[in-house]
Design an enzyme around this catalytic site. Sequence first.
Site, PDB file in Angstrom:
ATOM      1  N   LYS A 133     -44.827 -10.192  11.448  1.00  0.00           N
ATOM      2  CA  LYS A 133     -43.548 -10.512  12.093  1.00  0.00           C
ATOM      3  C   LYS A 133     -42.377  -9.857  11.346  1.00  0.00           C
ATOM      4  CE  LYS A 133     -43.241 -14.877  13.975  1.00  0.00           C
ATOM      5  NZ  LYS A 133     -43.343 -16.378  13.872  1.00  0.00           N
ATOM      6  N   PHE A 134     -41.532  -9.242  12.134  1.00  0.00           N
ATOM      7  CA  PHE A 134     -40.282  -8.655  11.622  1.00  0.00           C
ATOM      8  C   PHE A 134     -39.128  -9.228  12.445  1.00  0.00           C
ATOM      9  CE2 PHE A 134     -43.531  -5.371  11.163  1.00  0.00           C
ATOM     10  CZ  PHE A 134     -43.381  -4.976   9.845  1.00  0.00           C
TER      11      PHE A 134
END
Length: 284
Positions: free
Chosen positions: A111-112
């Site tokens: 996840k970014f």
Amino acid sequence: MKRPSTKMFLDSGDPGETRAVLQTLGFLDGQTTNPTLIAKSPEAAARKERRQPFTNEELWEFYKRVVQEISGLVPQGSISIETYADLTTTAQKMLKQAREFNSWIPNAHIKFPTTAEGLKAAGQALAEGIRVNMTLVFSQSQAAAVYSATTGASRGDVFLSPFIGRLDDIGQQGLDLIKNIQQMYQKGGGHVMVLAASVRSVAHLQSLLNLQADIITAPAKVLLAWTKGEEISTLPQPPLQSIPYEELNLNADWQSFDLHHELTDKGITKFSEDWNSLLQAAVK
Ligand code: G3P
């Protein structure tokens, strides 16, 4: 319980909840974690309570252990691991974490945050064969930017996580954002899967099933209530304002889209604070 065509994920940093949901629901297609959920997981919460903080290294080791346990419980699914980012974290720093996290388990999505730095990091991660989950999405233009920045990726390699409950919190109809993104993505090739997040109630979950969202991630209490045909107690809500559809060109350069949303910044700040609250500096 009949398995829906929508993929069902658990939103939790606690492998105990993974076990409980697997037992009751009979299946899970994946699990999403984030710094706040890791901070709330029983072992981390107990250490915080005892004022026994982690060193930085211990905290990564803890996250790794939790994620590996969850991956072992849902080996065919996708497990999201979130990079640590505050408002100043560079793409390079996120990428370094992504490479490390991706080595922890064979079924990771990294996840970014959906910011310019997050998208730069995600683009490079994809080029290196790392699957990504763009999080803290609150606008259709952020979704368009993710689509454009990841064009060429295979379906399943890119998840997009709009947070519906947090839009409801500010009086906007979070479900409209899902509908608008679905409508916009119909014009594209379908490489981005919409993962509806910040699901607060069985009503939310049911509406997302009706919309045939690609993926739903929900807390254990929502999934368990859904299997029992119950609703969890929710506070009465004032009427929500609908979110209008925007005509956006998915082929435009991703940098041309407005990536800013106050809830994205707020979300990044809260995630980083929750993570930092577990570290030694927090009790000094
Ligand atoms: O998956 C995102 C989720 O954990 C955020 O939920 O309830 O904190 O908005 P919430």
